[in-house]
Scaffold this active site. Structure first.
Site, mmCIF file in Angstrom:
data_model
loop_
_atom_site.group_PDB
_atom_site.id
_atom_site.type_symbol
_atom_site.label_atom_id
_atom_site.label_comp_id
_atom_site.label_asym_id
_atom_site.label_seq_id
_atom_site.Cartn_x
_atom_site.Cartn_y
_atom_site.Cartn_z
ATOM 1 N N SER A 185 70.993 27.820 60.485
ATOM 2 C CA SER A 185 70.247 28.195 61.679
ATOM 3 C C SER A 185 69.744 29.640 61.580
ATOM 4 O O SER A 185 69.112 30.010 60.602
ATOM 5 C CB SER A 185 71.119 27.976 62.929
ATOM 6 N N GLU A 215 64.267 22.635 58.067
ATOM 7 C CA GLU A 215 64.843 21.925 59.208
ATOM 8 C C GLU A 215 64.829 22.826 60.422
ATOM 9 O O GLU A 215 64.643 24.044 60.313
ATOM 10 C CB GLU A 215 66.259 21.445 58.874
ATOM 11 N N HIS A 271 70.750 21.505 61.758
ATOM 12 C CA HIS A 271 70.838 20.947 63.105
ATOM 13 C C HIS A 271 70.832 19.424 63.023
ATOM 14 O O HIS A 271 69.803 18.802 62.776
ATOM 15 C CB HIS A 271 69.673 21.437 63.956
#
Length: 295
Positions: free
Chosen positions: A94, A193, A262
């Site tokens: 992330s 992603e 995620h």
């Protein structure tokens, strides 16, 4: 264990630490002196200091992060590449993509796109919102090449390609453009992603990356699931359709929907900065061609 970005709930941190200890890690926790600062886990100077000290201290072999959220890129301006002499494991995803890009571009450190303490380890192995224990332990301990990551996705374009695994959260890859640590994607198997992006927003991100030359020389693409990214009312275009249209023109192997970053499925751990072969057929797989760690 450090918190370079946002803060996490204490009970989730504790559960994550217990999971790591069951995996035979001895956890040393950085304690914030000031507590949360808005949506950051601590003031910027404290977050930068804790990350720098964690990366240089000699009595640890790995650095894990509590949570992503926001704030990692802000601390990079005060880091100097000559401060870090000895590579060590850095595992996160992330918002921590910014740190991983910095460590690759400035130091050529292999890092690991995998669970956070309060974002994967807290839920446990093979659990919803947890992590895949097989790829995690292979990534952390395999000093040989030749292990395989089943991608559990779907092939958008068939083929095989070799390159250096790079990438992470697309938002942070995009925002590295124009910085001193801008990600050089040439010759890569590129992992992309994110979550919570509408199809038209992803379209805009991918167009920017394309126009910035970030797909030039890319050998293959691995895409995540992009959860919470449904089309807005009045539109039927999906994230998968956006990816199929944009990446189809590149004529390279593409696998979509892998449980990386995620995801609600057990999260795969992917080593970034190692040579790999993408096999795009069926659910897809990655063959790791060199070890990510040394004995």
């Amino acid at each position: 264990m450090v918190a370079p970005a946002s803060s996490a709930k204490e009970e989730r941190i504790q559960r994550g630490c217990e999971t790591l200890e069951r995996l035979d890690f001895r956890v040393q926790r950085f304690q914030s002196l000031h507590g949360p600062d808005g949506y950051f886990s601590a003031p910027i100077a404290e977050r930068r200091k804790s990350l720098r000290e964690a990366l240089v201290r000699r009595d640890s072999q790995a650095v894990f992060c509590t949570r992503g959220g926001y704030g990692s890129a802000d601390i990079l301006d005060g880091l100097r590449s000559d401060q870090f002499k000895r590579a060590k494991i850095f595992c996160a995803f992330s918002d921590l993509t910014s740190v991983q890009i910095f460590l690759w571009q400035k130091l050529r450190w292999v890092t690991f796109y995998g669970p956070l303490v309060a974002g994967g380890f807290d839920a446990g192995p093979n659990a919803t919102g947890g992590f895949d224990p097989d790829t995690f332990m292979w990534a952390m301990t395999a000093t040989n090449s030749g292990w395989t990551v089943p991608l559990e996705g779907e092939t958008l374009r068939r083929g095989a390609a070799e390159g250096t695994l790079l990438g992470g959260c697309i938002t942070l890859i995009e925002t590295s453009i124009g910085t001193p640590w801008e990600l050089d994607t040439r010759g890569s198997i590129l992992l992309l992603e994110d979550r919570g992006v509408k199809p038209y927003q992803l379209d805009r991100m991918l167009l920017h990356l394309k126009q910035a030359g970030k797909f030039d020389g890319v050998r293959g693409i691995v895409l995540g699931e992009f959860p919470d990214s449904e089309a807005p009312e009045g539109s039927s275009v999906s994230v998968a359709e956006v990816c199929r249209r944009i990446f189809g023109a590149l004529r390279i192997p593409v696998v979509y929907g892998a449980p990386v970053g995620h995801t609600t499925r057990p999260m795969l751990t992917i080593p970034l900065g190692v040579r790999a072969k993408l096999m795009a057929s069926g659910e897809g797989r990655l063959e790791i061609l060199e070890p990510a760690v040394s004995a």
